[in-house]
Design a protein around this motif. Structure first.
Motif, short mmCIF file in Angstrom:
data_model
loop_
_atom_site.label_atom_id
_atom_site.label_comp_id
_atom_site.label_asym_id
_atom_site.label_seq_id
_atom_site.Cartn_x
_atom_site.Cartn_y
_atom_site.Cartn_z
N THR A 9 0.82 -1.18 -0.06
CA THR A 9 0.02 -0.14 0.17
C THR A 9 0.88 1.38 0.06
O THR A 9 2.10 1.32 0.14
CB THR A 9 -0.97 0.15 1.09
OG1 THR A 9 -0.24 0.31 2.13
CG2 THR A 9 -1.76 -1.26 1.09
N ARG A 10 0.10 2.44 -0.31
CA ARG A 10 0.93 3.65 -0.33
C ARG A 10 1.60 3.83 1.26
O ARG A 10 2.88 4.47 1.02
CB ARG A 10 0.29 4.89 -0.66
CG ARG A 10 0.75 6.08 -0.89
CD ARG A 10 -0.19 7.00 -1.55
NE ARG A 10 -0.61 6.78 -2.77
CZ ARG A 10 -1.46 7.67 -3.63
NH1 ARG A 10 -1.97 8.68 -3.05
NH2 ARG A 10 -1.89 7.11 -4.60
N ASN A 11 0.94 3.78 2.04
CA ASN A 11 1.59 4.07 3.41
C ASN A 11 1.53 2.89 4.29
O ASN A 11 0.43 2.78 4.97
CB ASN A 11 0.86 5.14 4.14
CG ASN A 11 1.01 6.31 3.22
OD1 ASN A 11 1.79 6.92 3.04
ND2 ASN A 11 -0.25 6.97 2.83
N PRO A 12 2.36 1.98 4.21
CA PRO A 12 2.49 0.78 5.23
C PRO A 12 2.20 1.15 6.46
O PRO A 12 2.69 2.02 7.08
CB PRO A 12 4.02 0.18 4.86
CG PRO A 12 4.26 0.73 3.44
CD PRO A 12 3.80 2.13 3.61
N GLN A 13 1.60 0.35 7.26
CA GLN A 13 1.13 0.59 8.83
C GLN A 13 2.22 -0.12 9.66
O GLN A 13 2.01 0.04 10.87
CB GLN A 13 -0.29 0.31 8.98
CG GLN A 13 -1.17 1.15 8.01
CD GLN A 13 -1.25 2.67 8.39
OE1 GLN A 13 -1.15 3.14 9.54
NE2 GLN A 13 -0.74 3.55 7.14
N GLN B 163 7.31 -0.61 6.22
CA GLN B 163 8.09 0.61 6.51
C GLN B 163 9.39 0.37 5.75
O GLN B 163 9.98 1.29 5.14
CB GLN B 163 7.86 1.67 7.33
CG GLN B 163 6.29 1.93 7.68
CD GLN B 163 6.20 2.34 9.23
OE1 GLN B 163 7.09 2.42 9.96
NE2 GLN B 163 4.84 2.79 9.55
N LYS C 285 9.74 -1.11 2.05
CA LYS C 285 9.21 -0.56 0.76
C LYS C 285 10.39 0.17 0.15
O LYS C 285 10.35 0.30 -1.10
CB LYS C 285 8.15 0.52 1.27
CG LYS C 285 7.55 1.35 0.24
CD LYS C 285 6.27 2.16 0.57
CE LYS C 285 5.65 2.93 -0.56
NZ LYS C 285 4.47 3.74 -0.43
N GLN D 53 11.52 0.00 -4.06
CA GLN D 53 11.57 1.04 -4.78
C GLN D 53 12.54 1.25 -5.74
O GLN D 53 12.89 1.64 -6.62
CB GLN D 53 10.98 2.28 -4.03
CG GLN D 53 9.52 2.22 -3.56
CD GLN D 53 9.23 3.57 -2.82
OE1 GLN D 53 10.19 4.02 -1.87
NE2 GLN D 53 7.98 4.18 -2.86
#
Length: 300
Positions: free
Chosen positions: A162-166, A171, A174, A178
């Motif tokens: 997801t765009r903002n890992p929880q 985190q 990611k 990328q």
């Protein structure tokens, strides 16, 4: 002075070329009414000509290549049919295609052997690493590099993260995902691989956490998306960096996916086609728009 037969033949050629130009416009997404405006033809005449083309689809005509760096990829229609394409990276052409219901290993095996028999010999294959493709490559080309598409790996992993890992593991991983598409040296590849394996080891206990249904023994892994990311990346590592050994090997299928995007944009203008005529439309599109081929004979 030409005889009547020559005159008739010239008329036939001109008429055929005009009708083929209608097909070209239609394949690029033009409507029948728009095509009819330019030559001032009846829409029904154009519609009848297009039906003829759809009832006589072209067949693939592979160009022999003894060192083919092949890309295999598929694009889906209505979740139950896919167009499977075999793209020659060096020649920038489709060597073969199949309209089918899935990425079936036996069908892909047949296709690779069919291409072999016509002089298309693979020096490498790039794909998304689907089960069917892996099965076929292992059967037909067990000793050549099978490059995993870096963009497929990256895109799927980012979708799961997801765009903002929880979570903290999400985190941390990611940025590594990328970074994958930027690797251009073996030194960088080794550093990246070490970082991924260190991440897996460090957060191993988190990835094994379970959630239980209250009052029962039923359970599931708490961080299923993270586990998918780990399996996707770790299993792909052995086939992620063949392109570093040979720059001729494409590391992604981006060039082919861009053509899929154009194809679908044009196809949306003709979504009412039956399955058979949809298949014919795709065959004409690949032959004419992608490969730039023209029929050598018209039999109206």
């Amino acid at each position: 002075m030409s005889c009547q037969k020559t005159f008739t033949w010239n008329q036939f050629i001109n008429r055929s070329l005009n009708r083929f130009s209608w097909l070209q416009c239609w394949l690029h997404g033009s409507t029948i009414s728009a095509i009819a405006e330019s030559p001032r033809r009846s829409p029904e005449t154009i519609r009848r000509s297009l039906r003829w083309f759809l009832d006589h689809p072209p067949t693939s005509n592979p160009t022999p290549n003894s060192q083919c760096h092949l890309i295999i990829d598929a694009t889906w229609f209505k979740r139950n049919h896919c167009l499977l394409v075999y793209w020659d990276h060096a020649q920038q052409r489709v060597q073969w295609w199949r309209y089918t219901t899935s990425e079936n290993g036996m069908e892909i095996t047949h296709d690779l052997r069919w291409l072999q028999a016509r002089g298309v010999i693979c020096a490498s294959i790039t794909s998304d690493g689907g089960t069917g493709i892996n099965t076929a490559v292992n059967l037909v080309y067990p000793d050549i590099p099978h490059q995993r598409c870096v963009v497929h790996i990256q895109r799927q992993a980012l979708a799961w993260l997801t765009r903002n890992p929880q979570t903290v593991p999400g985190q941390h991983v990611k940025p590594l995902v990328q970074e994958l598409s930027t690797i251009e040296t073996w030194e960088h590849a080794h550093q990246w691989t070490t970082a991924v394996l260190d991440w897996e080891k460090h957060f191993h206990h988190v990835l094994k956490q379970r959630t239980y249904l209250p009052g029962t023994r039923r359970w599931w892994y708490t961080h299923r998306s993270l586990r998918r990311v780990r399996v996707l990346i770790v299993h792909a590592i052995p086939n992620l960096f063949h392109y570093l050994d040979d720059p001729s090997i494409p590391k992604t299928s981006n060039g082919l996916e861009g053509r899929f995007g154009s194809l679908k944009n044009h196809y949306r203008q003709h979504r009412g086609l039956s399955k058979e005529r949809r298949e014919a439309y795709l065959a004409w599109y690949l032959a004419v728009v992608v490969n730039g081929e023209k029929p050598t004979r018209f039999d109206y």
